[in-house]
Design an enzyme around this catalytic site. Structure first.
Site, PDB file in Angstrom:
ATOM      1  N   GLU A  43     -39.444  41.941  47.159  1.00  0.00           N
ATOM      2  CA  GLU A  43     -38.474  42.385  46.151  1.00  0.00           C
ATOM      3  C   GLU A  43     -37.515  43.378  46.799  1.00  0.00           C
ATOM      4  O   GLU A  43     -37.901  44.489  47.144  1.00  0.00           O
ATOM      5  CB  GLU A  43     -39.202  43.033  44.972  1.00  0.00           C
ATOM      6  CG  GLU A  43     -38.280  43.630  43.923  1.00  0.00           C
ATOM      7  CD  GLU A  43     -39.030  44.453  42.885  1.00  0.00           C
ATOM      8  OE1 GLU A  43     -38.443  45.425  42.367  1.00  0.00           O
ATOM      9  OE2 GLU A  43     -40.207  44.142  42.605  1.00  0.00           O
ATOM     10  N   LYS A 139     -43.595  43.703  33.882  1.00  0.00           N
ATOM     11  CA  LYS A 139     -43.856  44.734  34.881  1.00  0.00           C
ATOM     12  C   LYS A 139     -44.267  46.012  34.153  1.00  0.00           C
ATOM     13  O   LYS A 139     -43.469  46.588  33.406  1.00  0.00           O
ATOM     14  CB  LYS A 139     -42.590  44.967  35.708  1.00  0.00           C
ATOM     15  CG  LYS A 139     -42.613  46.174  36.627  1.00  0.00           C
ATOM     16  CD  LYS A 139     -41.247  46.329  37.292  1.00  0.00           C
ATOM     17  CE  LYS A 139     -41.126  47.627  38.037  1.00  0.00           C
ATOM     18  NZ  LYS A 139     -39.776  47.769  38.663  1.00  0.00           N
TER      19      LYS A 139
END
Length: 220
Positions: A43, A139
């Site tokens: 990421e 998340k």
């Protein structure tokens, strides 16, 4: 089917390297070291100057579709705040998008392009809203505000939700998070801090190897 395949590979690999740096070149070097150490989900945070260039370069070198372990990696974009940035990241080659919070318009643009989106949530209300929008993995952020047992608590009323804690996950508690119900974990500063201080990217590789071993041990 692509979206489902990418999601499955993210969950199979289990550890997401959350990379933030001072330049695209620095983040690219971090990513290469993390991939070499076995963390195959990368990421690139868009707070990094030139982050889109790093995503584009990495997505040319690595693919989620290959069977070659040296070329396999899933490249995504993090710290995505709104749909315009999400689309730019997708056009640069990002295979998934992560946000610090739940922005419905960002979720919608990712759904349009069939790209997994993992928005940050803190409450049951946000989890419910994310599920209503079609989010597959939320998340849990900042993870250091919670104990790993929070996932079991949230899954009481929302057993269908998939959680990825990020922030505060370490080698010492990764097993608790995974065995507590997390489908994956995000690792940020603990993975890269020493490398940033010393300039030695091999430290990222060795820490990545430790995290992947911890994940494999947690899954036994």
């Amino acid at each position: 089917m692509k979206k489902l395949q990418v999601l499955q590979k993210i969950m199979n690999n289990g550890v997401v390297a959350v990379l933030r740096g001072d330049s695209a070149d620095q983040v690219f070097a971090m990513a290469e070291a993390a991939i070499a150490g076995g963390i195959k989900v990368i990421e690139v945070t868009l707070t990094t100057p030139g982050a889109l260039h790093a995503i584009e370069k990495l997505s040319r070198l690595y693919s989620w579709k290959t069977d070659d372990p040296d070329k396999f990696a899933i490249i995504g974009a993090g710290t995505v705040l709104e749909p315009q940035t999400a689309r730019a990241a997708i056009m640069a080659g990002a295979e998934f998008v992560v946000g610090p919070s739940l922005n419905p318009d960002t979720v919608k643009i990712c759904n349009l392009y069939r790209i997994p989106i993992m928005p940050g949530v803190m409450t049951i209300a946000e989890v419910q809203h994310a599920l209503e929008l079609g989010v597959d993995i939320v998340k849990l952020f900042p993870g250091n505000l919670y104990e790993p047992g929070i996932i079991k608590t949230m899954k009481g009323p929302m057993p269908q939700a998939n959680f990825m804690p990020t922030g505060g996950v370490s080698l010492s508690n990764l097993k608790e998070w995974i065995q507590g119900g997390a489908v994956a974990v995000g690792i940020g500063s603990d993975l890269t801090n020493e490398a940033v201080k010393t300039g030695k990217m091999d430290l990222v590789r060795s820490k990545a190897e430790q995290y992947m071993q911890a994940f494999r041990d947690a899954k036994k």
